[in-house]
Design an enzyme around this catalytic site. Structure first.
Site, PDB file in Angstrom:
ATOM      1  CB  SER A   1      -0.893   0.007   1.240  1.00 32.90           C
ATOM      2  OG  SER A   1      -1.513   1.268   1.412  1.00 32.90           O
TER       3      SER A   1
ATOM      4  CE1 TYR B   1      -3.944  -1.988   5.447  1.00 31.00           C
ATOM      5  CE2 TYR B   1      -3.131   0.079   4.564  1.00 31.00           C
ATOM      6  CZ  TYR B   1      -3.733  -1.149   4.367  1.00 31.00           C
ATOM      7  OH  TYR B   1      -4.106  -1.535   3.106  1.00 31.00           O
TER       8      TYR B   1
END
Length: 301
Positions: free
Chosen positions: A158, A171
């Site tokens: 990501s 994350y």
């Protein structure tokens, strides 16, 4: 670094995504499902692995409508090394040859709390899937690919891996680690015939913001941004496979990811300062996470 590979003619490179013997984790929805459908359209056979077997079966059914016999569902919790080892054995038995393409896509969303408020349970849960799931896939399948001297690995990370946005530490850490792992593997596999690509999207139109462990306010914001700025999973999957065929290491599908990448590297102090201001201006959300279950959908920041 980004774009130079496009100058190289595709015809001079192996088109790994065509006719592949592929394993896709998190194939039950989102980008994983899009990868599986696109690979089948490119003449490949696909094992659709997912912790939710019903979702995996749904993906297989979609593929079977156009490509009978080209897809197989397999229940796999990527956080469990034993599950991934059984998946690898199943794949080799089904294909009667080593796999030629592995897409480590399974992942979960988590965010909305600062470090010190997250809690060790959420750290362990998210890293078990987002990081260890990719580690398991790479560690188990790489020897097969190396022995075959041809193939590829696509790890889904990501833009969060380099953006370092506040209240997203878990994350961010998991995706930064996936990026580093992919970079290391690209060096180790250089010259072996096995290519490595790491996908770093920002917002993709999936349901990860609703299914993960994300606070309510953060989930609403992410959902809004996905609707207004997100790319479709199909667009991301198609472009990533094309980039993998060109031999690209990094895939940043959206312009905003490129902008963040450059801002952070050219103006690191100013970039961090602005993020700090943003963290102080935005209201803190102490509401509970939207969900406490494990899912296998995937998105970026």
């Amino acid at each position: 670094m980004f774009g130079l590979e496009k100058l190289l003619p595709l015809g001079n490179r192996p088109r790994r995504s065509y006719g592949a013997r592929a394993v896709v984790t998190g194939a039950g929805s989102g980008i994983g499902r899009a990868f599986a459908l696109e690979l089948a359209d490119r003449g490949g056979q696909v094992i659709c692995a997912d912790i939710d077997e019903t979702r995996a079966d749904e993906t297989v059914a979609l593929i079977e409508r156009k490509h009978p016999g080209k897809a197989h569902a397999f229940r796999c919790d990527v956080a469990r090394r034993e599950d991934v080892e059984v998946l690898a054995s199943f794949a080799e038995s089904l294909f009667e040859r080593p796999v030629s393409l592995v897409i480590n896509n399974a992942g979960v969303g988590i965010g909305g709390k600062r470090v010190g408020q997250v809690g060790f349970e959420d750290w362990e849960w998210a890293l078990g899937i987002n990081l260890w799931g990719v580690v398991h896939g790479c560690e188990v399948f790489t020897p097969q690919l190396r022995a075959a001297r041809r193939g590829g690995i696509i790890n889904v990370a990501s833009a969060a891996g380099f953006a370092a946005a506040p209240s997203m530490a878990v994350y961010n850490v998991s995706k930064a680690a996936v990026m580093s792992l992919s970079e290391t593997m690209a060096a180790e596999l250089s010259g072996t015939g096995v290519a490595v690509t790491v996908l770093c999207p920002t917002f993709v139109k999936t349901n990860v913001a609703r299914d993960g462990r994300i606070t309510q306010q953060s989930a609403r914001l992410a959902d809004t941004l996905m609707r207004w700025t997100g790319f479709t999973p199909e667009h991301v999957a198609r472009n990533t496979l094309d980039a993998h065929d060109r031999g690209q290491l990094y895939v940043l599908p959206q312009l905003d990811a490129h902008v963040v990448w450059r801002l952070k590297r050219y103006f690191p102090a100013q970039y961090t300062y602005v993020l700090g201001l943003l963290d102080r201006v935005l209201p803190q959300d102490n509401s509970p996470a939207t969900d406490r279950t494990s899912v296998t959908d995937k998105t970026g920041v």
